[in-house]
Motif scaffolding. Structure first.
Motif, PDB file in Angstrom:
ATOM      1  N   SER A  52      30.943  11.103  35.171  1.00 58.65           N
ATOM      2  CA  SER A  52      31.706   9.856  35.094  1.00 58.65           C
ATOM      3  C   SER A  52      30.801   8.682  34.730  1.00 58.65           C
ATOM      4  O   SER A  52      31.193   7.800  33.959  1.00 58.65           O
ATOM      5  N   VAL A  53      29.577   8.657  35.264  1.00 59.92           N
ATOM      6  CA  VAL A  53      28.641   7.576  34.929  1.00 59.92           C
ATOM      7  C   VAL A  53      28.222   7.662  33.463  1.00 59.92           C
ATOM      8  O   VAL A  53      28.195   6.650  32.751  1.00 59.92           O
ATOM      9  N   LEU A  54      27.924   8.859  32.988  1.00 57.72           N
ATOM     10  CA  LEU A  54      27.538   9.018  31.582  1.00 57.72           C
ATOM     11  C   LEU A  54      28.693   8.663  30.657  1.00 57.72           C
ATOM     12  O   LEU A  54      28.490   8.032  29.606  1.00 57.72           O
ATOM     13  N   PHE A  55      29.902   9.043  31.033  1.00 56.80           N
ATOM     14  CA  PHE A  55      31.079   8.695  30.230  1.00 56.80           C
ATOM     15  C   PHE A  55      31.234   7.178  30.163  1.00 56.80           C
ATOM     16  O   PHE A  55      31.498   6.615  29.095  1.00 56.80           O
ATOM     17  N   PHE A  56      31.058   6.508  31.300  1.00 59.00           N
ATOM     18  CA  PHE A  56      31.196   5.052  31.350  1.00 59.00           C
ATOM     19  C   PHE A  56      30.130   4.393  30.478  1.00 59.00           C
ATOM     20  O   PHE A  56      30.427   3.474  29.702  1.00 59.00           O
ATOM     21  N   LEU A  57      28.880   4.845  30.598  1.00 56.78           N
ATOM     22  CA  LEU A  57      27.792   4.263  29.810  1.00 56.78           C
ATOM     23  C   LEU A  57      28.004   4.491  28.319  1.00 56.78           C
ATOM     24  O   LEU A  57      27.738   3.603  27.495  1.00 56.78           O
ATOM     25  N   SER A  64      22.491   5.150  24.589  1.00 63.52           N
ATOM     26  CA  SER A  64      21.332   5.255  23.707  1.00 63.52           C
ATOM     27  C   SER A  64      20.281   4.210  24.060  1.00 63.52           C
ATOM     28  O   SER A  64      19.082   4.504  24.102  1.00 63.52           O
ATOM     29  N   PHE A  65      20.733   2.988  24.336  1.00 65.01           N
ATOM     30  CA  PHE A  65      19.777   1.933  24.683  1.00 65.01           C
ATOM     31  C   PHE A  65      19.022   2.277  25.961  1.00 65.01           C
ATOM     32  O   PHE A  65      17.793   2.156  26.027  1.00 65.01           O
ATOM     33  N   ILE A  66      19.750   2.693  27.006  1.00 67.53           N
ATOM     34  CA  ILE A  66      19.112   3.008  28.276  1.00 67.53           C
ATOM     35  C   ILE A  66      18.111   4.147  28.102  1.00 67.53           C
ATOM     36  O   ILE A  66      17.006   4.106  28.650  1.00 67.53           O
ATOM     37  N   LYS A  67      18.466   5.121  27.330  1.00 67.67           N
ATOM     38  CA  LYS A  67      17.570   6.260  27.113  1.00 67.67           C
ATOM     39  C   LYS A  67      16.290   5.850  26.409  1.00 67.67           C
ATOM     40  O   LYS A  67      15.221   6.412  26.657  1.00 67.67           O
ATOM     41  N   ASN A  68      16.364   4.856  25.542  1.00 74.07           N
ATOM     42  CA  ASN A  68      15.222   4.511  24.693  1.00 74.07           C
ATOM     43  C   ASN A  68      14.552   3.188  25.045  1.00 74.07           C
ATOM     44  O   ASN A  68      13.607   2.785  24.370  1.00 74.07           O
ATOM     45  N   THR A  69      15.008   2.528  26.098  1.00 76.04           N
ATOM     46  CA  THR A  69      14.437   1.223  26.421  1.00 76.04           C
ATOM     47  C   THR A  69      12.975   1.321  26.872  1.00 76.04           C
ATOM     48  O   THR A  69      12.561   2.342  27.435  1.00 76.04           O
ATOM     49  N   ASN A  70      12.220   0.257  26.624  1.00 74.06           N
ATOM     50  CA  ASN A  70      10.846   0.148  27.119  1.00 74.06           C
ATOM     51  C   ASN A  70      10.760  -0.767  28.338  1.00 74.06           C
ATOM     52  O   ASN A  70       9.673  -0.983  28.870  1.00 74.06           O
ATOM     53  N   GLN A  71      11.898  -1.309  28.764  1.00 69.58           N
ATOM     54  CA  GLN A  71      11.918  -2.191  29.923  1.00 69.58           C
ATOM     55  C   GLN A  71      11.849  -1.358  31.206  1.00 69.58           C
ATOM     56  O   GLN A  71      12.377  -0.245  31.251  1.00 69.58           O
TER      57      GLN A  71
END
Length: 196
Positions: A52-57, A64-71
């Motif tokens: 459900s969280v992955l579906f929401f994101l 994609s942003f969360i997976k690749n962020t440098n923050q």
């Protein structure tokens, strides 16, 4: 400092925000990509199911942003689990794959499932996420699935079996417990993350 709590549609968002505010910082809760991109620190909470969280994101174009962020990003509870590679929860599916480790259901071995309540968190080697936090101190847990031991584990907990209760890989951090519900040690951990 710009601090964002990603709105993943779960119920502990305001508890995290209140913990951050008690430390003297301001945080916003949002699912807007433009706001999250500007954040200096990101909290990724999660309660419920990984699917459900992955579906929401994904629906909010954040995956994609969360997976690749440098923050610097701190996953809490389910937010830590989705840093893994694969989940055996319900229909098996892929996760963010920041940590090459599958998420499994806690076995009912002389213990209750879900794992609810206070439990000790042990670390073998010092990590700044646990700065000024005593080893083997108790944090609050609420979960039915777990991440096994892996090369990125920085703490462990026992509930029937030993499991990984905190991880760190590059700018990604995760805790299986709820620091926002864990009193002084939890707020110290949040402070440590914010001071990275």
């Amino acid at each position: 400092m710009s601090i964002v709590i990603v709105n993943t549609g779960c119920s502990n968002l305001y508890s995290i925000k209140n913990s951050v505010q008690r430390l003297g910082y301001r945080a916003s809760i949002t699912d807007q990509l433009c706001d999250i991109k500007q954040a200096e620190k990101i909290f990724l909470p999660g309660i419920g199911t990984a699917s459900s969280v992955l579906f929401f994101l994904n629906k909010k174009n954040l995956l994609s942003f969360i997976k690749n962020t440098n923050q610097p990003i701190l996953g809490i509870c389910l937010g830590m689990q989705i840093l893994g590679s694969y989940s055996y929860e319900g229909n098996q599916f892929n996760l963010l794959n920041k940590i090459p480790c599958s998420i499994k259901k806690l076995p009912n071995i002389n213990c209750s499932v879900p794992h609810i309540g206070w439990n000790s968190v042990r670390y073998n080697n010092y990590h700044f996420l646990f700065k000024n936090i005593d080893n083997d101190i108790q944090f609050y847990f609420l979960h039915s699935y777990y991440m096994p031991d892996n090369d990125y584990a920085i703490s462990f907990t026992t509930h029937g079996i030993n499991f990984c209760s905190a991880v760190a890989v590059n700018n990604f951090f995760g805790v299986q417990f709820h620091p926002e519900k864990s009193g002084r040690p939890g707020e110290q951990l949040i402070k440590n993350f914010l001071e990275i």
